[in-house]
Design a protein around this motif. Structure first.
Motif, PDB file in Angstrom:
ATOM      1  N   LEU A  85       0.791  -1.237   0.000  1.00 57.64           N
ATOM      2  CA  LEU A  85       0.000   0.000   0.000  1.00 57.64           C
ATOM      3  C   LEU A  85       0.821   1.285   0.000  1.00 57.64           C
ATOM      4  O   LEU A  85       0.367   2.305  -0.503  1.00 57.64           O
ATOM      5  N   TYR A  86       1.987   1.257   0.625  1.00 60.43           N
ATOM      6  CA  TYR A  86       2.628   2.540   0.944  1.00 60.43           C
ATOM      7  C   TYR A  86       3.990   2.796   0.295  1.00 60.43           C
ATOM      8  O   TYR A  86       4.296   3.909  -0.072  1.00 60.43           O
ATOM      9  N   TYR A 135       8.771   8.878   1.758  1.00 64.70           N
ATOM     10  CA  TYR A 135       8.800   7.417   1.687  1.00 64.70           C
ATOM     11  C   TYR A 135       7.971   6.918   2.863  1.00 64.70           C
ATOM     12  O   TYR A 135       8.342   7.072   4.024  1.00 64.70           O
ATOM     13  N   LEU A 136       6.813   6.345   2.549  1.00 62.56           N
ATOM     14  CA  LEU A 136       5.797   6.180   3.583  1.00 62.56           C
ATOM     15  C   LEU A 136       5.921   4.833   4.296  1.00 62.56           C
ATOM     16  O   LEU A 136       5.375   3.836   3.831  1.00 62.56           O
ATOM     17  N   LEU A 146      11.631  10.241   5.173  1.00 61.00           N
ATOM     18  CA  LEU A 146      10.501   9.455   5.659  1.00 61.00           C
ATOM     19  C   LEU A 146       9.195  10.258   5.662  1.00 61.00           C
ATOM     20  O   LEU A 146       8.160   9.748   6.056  1.00 61.00           O
ATOM     21  N   VAL A 147       9.259  11.516   5.200  1.00 61.39           N
ATOM     22  CA  VAL A 147       8.013  12.252   4.953  1.00 61.39           C
ATOM     23  C   VAL A 147       7.410  11.770   3.633  1.00 61.39           C
ATOM     24  O   VAL A 147       6.194  11.666   3.482  1.00 61.39           O
ATOM     25  N   ASP A 205      -1.827   2.701  11.426  1.00 60.84           N
ATOM     26  CA  ASP A 205      -2.235   2.514  10.036  1.00 60.84           C
ATOM     27  C   ASP A 205      -2.479   1.050   9.701  1.00 60.84           C
ATOM     28  O   ASP A 205      -2.838   0.724   8.574  1.00 60.84           O
ATOM     29  N   LEU A 261      -0.386   0.522  -3.824  1.00 61.57           N
ATOM     30  CA  LEU A 261      -1.740   0.905  -4.228  1.00 61.57           C
ATOM     31  C   LEU A 261      -2.054   2.279  -3.645  1.00 61.57           C
ATOM     32  O   LEU A 261      -2.734   2.400  -2.640  1.00 61.57           O
ATOM     33  N   THR A 262      -1.537   3.306  -4.300  1.00 60.48           N
ATOM     34  CA  THR A 262      -1.728   4.659  -3.769  1.00 60.48           C
ATOM     35  C   THR A 262      -3.152   5.129  -4.061  1.00 60.48           C
ATOM     36  O   THR A 262      -3.770   4.700  -5.040  1.00 60.48           O
ATOM     37  N   GLU A 281      11.084   6.125  -5.291  1.00 59.91           N
ATOM     38  CA  GLU A 281      10.839   6.685  -6.621  1.00 59.91           C
ATOM     39  C   GLU A 281      11.979   7.619  -7.019  1.00 59.91           C
ATOM     40  O   GLU A 281      12.509   8.349  -6.181  1.00 59.91           O
ATOM     41  N   LEU A 286      12.968  10.876  -5.293  1.00 57.93           N
ATOM     42  CA  LEU A 286      11.793  11.691  -4.949  1.00 57.93           C
ATOM     43  C   LEU A 286      11.253  11.322  -3.576  1.00 57.93           C
ATOM     44  O   LEU A 286      10.381  11.999  -3.047  1.00 57.93           O
TER      45      LEU A 286
END
Ligand code: FAD
Lengths: 274, 770
Positions: free
Chosen positions: B674-675, B694-695, B691-692, B701, B756-757, B679, B687
């Motif tokens: 999911l997260y 890269y989730l 860690l802001v 959660d 799956l954004t 990139e 990109l």
């Protein structure tokens, strides 16, 4: 993660802070909770030569009822805003929004004044300032002045506070029981908003958006639509279409951001009208 | 009372939760100097100038090294494809080290690193598989001249005819997203190279492997090269391999004649620690109208990043070994390509090649089911390897499945999740505007674990594949276990003590487990590949058994009985049938050191034993996972609502720890699904470098898991334990994605690449999957 060298000064009062700001001018930065400034310094994206720590200026940390408004001291921590009984009854939207900022560590350190003066379009609390039409009280060597919310946010990370000035207080009009809603769309519980919206109802409605432009923004079109009694979906559309310059990033392109803004505002208006 | 199987609390925890753990960064011997790196901000380019003059002159600076200062130090990794310690004339990824600064304080080092001026002439960058293999892509390694550095073509002449003969076929391309391991502790290296040798403290998963490699590298004797891995805050595979800092820091210590420490920042960690996954795959599958899988062709593209790591190059071998999963497929053929890209190097990351394999085959099975209108549960049942066909030889020589009961695990899954009710709920949600879309996904997965058979690890540069276990009884009847495993969060100290307590009859509280120091642990391999319990646990068990047998000789002598009649229990030896005749362990232990007390033929100090256990085969943990996702119709936001987990890892030593491993692995699997994705833009600029962006999800959660177990023991060790460290990260991603595809199947969606954004799912919702 080590900031560039800086000189550290501790201000014991607002006046002392202003004196230090006057002395050091552009080289100096105020340090409140440090939760926006220090990360930038550690990444060396900000490198002030002097830090004036106002974190312990206790007389700027308060929440008071004052006639038709509520006065919040600029140094009030998010946690104290979140837990203030006065705010919970007289301006619940502010207490609620403060509770959605970051995580408990951030809320224990970060201050409402720091969040507002930082002027980050993705931050949550400025949206309450804008939607409620608050007034910002700043003080500098030249004395004190009041700035309307609509005139306060100038550009990306830029506000109307001058380099030798200090934000001391935010005056929020009491909500007098008017409906409100805050919608924050993010992926992780403790994230910044991808898009957010604050809506207040009542006689002086306001619709503001988080992370939909280069600065915290009041959606004028949506606010007017709401005042004229438009449907939630029309207010949402006005907010989405009215955003002049939504950012584009990995989380959301412009079209998706507008869609989120439209839907969140629609949802918020419906909730605030209930 | 047996401790194996008991929910024993971790011996490790009191230290860790009271802040008394000792991590490398907690250590600073007197005189320590500190390191900071100068890194490339270009993904690909020629270094035209490095100016260190200003930095050298700065306060506190002890040394500034560039490539020319390490010219006599060889590069690392695969021969012919070496990675230099410091980039010489070219940089190949953002973050690559160009110069290193040592100073009296860390702040001085960081300031001086900032003052080093680097000029780079950019070259076209290829940060992805597709850009790297495109016509005319600039080669990263000009000596190789191409970005495909190794290729195993699919040569089996029977595969295409088998596919052609199948009544139905399906072809697809999938991705497996590049992940950043993000252990809580970044890389930290402290080296003290003095007259008596080199001591190296490192955050590593394989201390002996590191010791052997560093000693060979510097031409040092192993006896004077000591590697210590104290408490290590997670590794997830990314701390098995070698990064330049592990060699540069000792070299600096040698030159400066003082201890030198490097503490990686989080920002550096995201760019410098090996990434994982990073694959694409072409798959062809042939099947019949009943859903029987007949032929499978798998061609993997492995993104190796800017430098080929040996383990990274081995990932597609693991993926293709496990390509058929738990299904009986008559014809399977595989191949792969290793590809250099202008991105962070790739190596093992929790599961290392197997999560990829499970993702592909579990997605394929769902796609086939969808094509035929079959239920995903039913198609799995039709293709499972039957319970009575183990050991089961696969298409791969490496993989002979030891044991399993795939249908049994699926039965148990359907026991703990109400599938029919969920199916109804799903159907009702589609047109109900107040409800999110619901999707139900399955993964009946298996993986290869217990890396220990001879030959398993030698190819990756390890001395051998066994694991060592040593038991040493102390004079007071307590015992110290030394293990070559190098736990870094797993709880192995506790499980090994449980195993030893059962064999020795010594109280669990009187057993300590030591690891992570080449000066005290005999020889070892390390913790990786879900091997600690199955391979190290078995060696401890065997060593403890040997010690107990010797102790019985002494006890028999003291009790004037036959050794065969002696039993050990609750810290004492007694004579079978006459429990009153007993002697405490403490007395036997004490006297085992006293010549005058020992029977003839027993030497003093003999109550110790060392075993190097190499199992005859790998083991194959398996399981059946069921996932329920909810998709917000407004935003596309996709969340896991329920996660049902049935794991079969053979014998469980400690249910608490086994479940903890599953929870953590599943969290990482959900994160990948999911997260998480590293990139890069077209120029190779990261990109998601913080860690802001890269989730990594947190506890709020993630859902609460419902878990259960089935047990098929492995014949490869006497415990029957298979390994559980990587299971969750193998099974969760396909379960989540299968659920999401199920939720969107009415729109014609057949596959979605991870993560799956919301934006991706939103576009599927609103463009009807087009
Ligand atoms: C992990 C993390 C998550 C976060 N998540 C969120 C979130 O979800 N939503 C959100 O809105 N925010 C979030 N924040 C930001 C947080 O709310 C900050 O605390 C806040 O934005 C800044 O307040 P501060 O007191 O920390 O200001 P500081 O960092 O100390 O200062 C910020 C800026 O304001 C100036 N300044 C501060 N006080 C004054 C004053 N009284 N007068 C004049 N200038 C002043 C400083 O000079 C500086 O330029 C997050 C921060 C972190 C670290």
């Amino acid at each position: 993660m080590i900031p560039a060298a800086f000189e550290y000064k501790k201000a014991g009062s607002a006046d002392e802070a202003i004196a230090l700001l006057t002395e050091y001018g552009d080289e100096a930065k105020l340090l409140a909770g440090g939760h926006s400034l220090l990360p930038l310094m550690k990444l060396r994206l900000a490198r002030p030569e002097v830090l004036i720590d106002i974190g312990n200026v206790a007389d700027l940390s308060y929440v008071r009822e004052d006639g038709d408004h509520i006065a919040v001291g600029a140094l009030t921590r998010h946690r104290d805003v979140e837990r203030s009984d006065v705010l919970r009854s007289a301006l619940p939207v502010l207490a609620h929004v403060a509770s959605t900022v970051g995580d408990p560590q951030v809320r224990n350190r970060g201050t409402i004044g720091g969040s507002i003066v930082h002027g980050d379009p993705a931050s949550d609390l400025p949206s309450v300032v804008l939607a409620t039409g608050a007034t910002l009280v700043v003080r500098g060597s030249g004395g004190q002045r009041e700035i309307a919310a609509a005139d306060f946010f100038v550009d990306f990370l830029e506000t109307a506070v001058a380099a030798d000035e200090l934000l001391t207080e935010i005056k929020f009009p009491k909500s007098n029981g008017a409906g409100w809603s805050f919608q924050k769309f993010n992926r992780r519980a403790q994230d910044w908003a991808i898009v957010g919206a604050t809506v207040v109802g009542g006689d002086n409605p306001g619709v503001s958006l988080v992370n939909m432009g280069s600065k915290p923004e009041l959606s004028v079109a949506a606010t007017e639509a709401m005042a004229s009694g438009a449907s939630p979906s029309d207010v949402g559309a006005a907010a989405a279409d009215g955003a002049a310059n939504p950012p584009e990033d990995l989380s959301a392109n412009v079209a998706y951001r507008r869609h989120l803004a439209r839907s969140l505002v629609e949802r918020a208006v419906a909730e605030a009208s209930n | 009372m047996s401790l194996v199987g008991a929910k024993v609390l971790r011996k490790e925890d009191p230290n860790l939760i009271t802040g008394r753990g000792q991590f490398v960064d907690d250590l600073s011997p007197a005189g320590t100097a500190y390191v900071a790196f100068v890194r490339s901000n270009e993904a690909h380019g020629r270094i035209t100038n490095v100016d260190t003059a200003e930095a050298v002159a700065m306060q506190g600076v002890l040394a500034v090294w560039t490539a020319s200062d390490v010219a006599d130090l060889p590069g690392l990794g695969v021969p012919g494809l070496e990675r230099p310690l410091l980039a010489a004339d070219k940089v190949r990824f953002v973050g690559e080290s160009i110069a290193v600064v040592v100073a009296e304080t860390r702040a001085q080092a960081v300031d001086a690193a900032e003052a080093v001026l680097v000029d780079i002439d950019p070259l076209p960058a290829s940060p992805t598989i597709q850009s790297a293999i495109a016509e005319g892509a600039a080669p990263l390694d000009e000596n190789v001249g191409a970005n495909v550095i190794f290729m195993l073509p699919i040569e089996d002449p029977d595969i295409d005819p088998a596919l052609a003969a199948a009544p139905r076929r399906l072809s697809t391309r999938m991705e497996n997203n590049r992940c950043v391991p993000t252990p809580i502790e970044t890389n930290v290296v402290l080296a003290d190279w003095g007259p008596s040798g080199l001591t190296l403290w490192a955050t590593h998963q394989a201390p002996h492997h590191l010791r052997n490699t560093v000693a060979t590298y510097f031409g040092l004797a192993q006896d004077t090269t000591r590697v210590i891995t104290p408490d290590v805050g997670g590794g997830f595979g990314a701390k098995i391999n070698f990064t330049p800092d592990l060699f540069l820091v000792p070299a600096l210590s040698r030159a400066l004649r003082r201890p030198v420490k490097y503490t990686q920042t989080r920002s550096e960690n995201v760019l410098m620690m090996y990434h994982g996954r990073a694959q694409e795959v072409d798959i062809d599958v042939g099947f019949d109208d009943d859903g029987s899988l007949l032929a499978l062709k798998v061609d993997v593209y492995q993104d190796n990043g800017a430098y080929a790591d040996p383990t990274g190059m081995g990932l597609p071998a693991l993926t293709t070994t496990m390509a058929a999963g738990c299904y009986k497929i008559p014809k399977v053929a595989v191949g792969w390509k290793n590809i250099l890209t202008n991105a962070t190097p790739v190596a093992a990351y929790r599961g290392a090649g197997r999560p990829e394999a499970a993702f592909y085959i579990e997605r394929i099975v769902d796609m086939v089911a969808d094509e035929l209108g079959l239920d995903p549960v039913e198609i799995r049942r039709r293709n499972f390897i039957p319970e009575d066909e183990f050991p089961y030889a696969t298409h791969s020589e490496i993989a002979v499945y030891d044991s399993g009961n795939f249908a049994g695990a699926l039965d148990e899954l359907l026991n703990i999740m109400d599938y029919p009710a969920l199916v109804q709920e799903k159907a009702a949600a589609i047109d109900d505007p107040t409800k999110p879309l619901l999707g139900i996904g399955f993964a009946t997965w298996l993986e290869i674990a217990a890396f220990g058979p001879p030959g398993a690890l030698e190819g990756f540069g390890h001395l051998a594949s066994w694991e060592s276990g040593q038991v040493r009884v102390q004079p007071d009847g307590s015992a110290i276990i030394y293990t070559g495993a190098s736990p870094h969060g797993q709880g192995t100290v506790t499980t090994l003590a449980q195993i030893a307590a059962d064999e020795l009859g010594i109280d669990f509280d009187k057993i300590s487990v030591r690891h992570g120091d080449t000066a005290t642990v005999v020889q070892g391999i390390g913790t990786m590949g879900s091997r600690a319990t199955a391979v190290a646990g078995e060696s401890v068990k065997q060593a403890a058994t040997k010690v107990t047998e010797k102790a019985k000789l002494i006890a028999a002598h003291l009790l004037e009985a036959n050794p065969e009649d002696i039993e050990v229990n609750d810290d004492a030896f007694s004579v079978k049938g006459t429990p009153a005749k007993s002697v405490p362990w403490s007395e036997v232990a004490w006297k085992s050191f006293q010549n005058l007390e020992l029977p003839e033929g027993v030497d003093p100090g003999s109550l110790e034993s060392t075993v190097h256990n190499a199992p005859p085969n790998f083991s194959f943990p398996s399981g059946a996972y069921g996932c329920v996702v909810e998709i917000d119709k407004m935003s596309g936001d996709t969340r896991v609502r329920d996660m049902y987990l049935v794991d079969d890892c053979g014998t469980v030593i400690n249910p608490l720890l086994a479940e903890g491993q599953v929870h953590g692995g599943v969290a990482q699997g959900i994160a990948q699904a999911l997260y998480e994705k590293m990139e890069y833009d077209a120029n190779g600029q990261p990109l998601t470098a913080t860690l802001v962006d890269y989730l990594v999800p947190g506890a709020p959660d993630l859902p609460t898991y419902t878990s259960s177990r089935t047990t098929t023991v492995t014949p490869n060790n006497s415990l029957g334990a298979k390994g559980i460290g990587e299971s969750g990260s193998v099974g969760a991603p396909p379960a989540v994605v299968n659920a999401a595809v199920d939720a969107l199947s009415h729109l014609g969606v057949r596959h979605i690449n991870m993560p799956l954004t919301p934006q991706k799912i939103f576009s599927l919702l609103h463009e009807g999957g087009a």
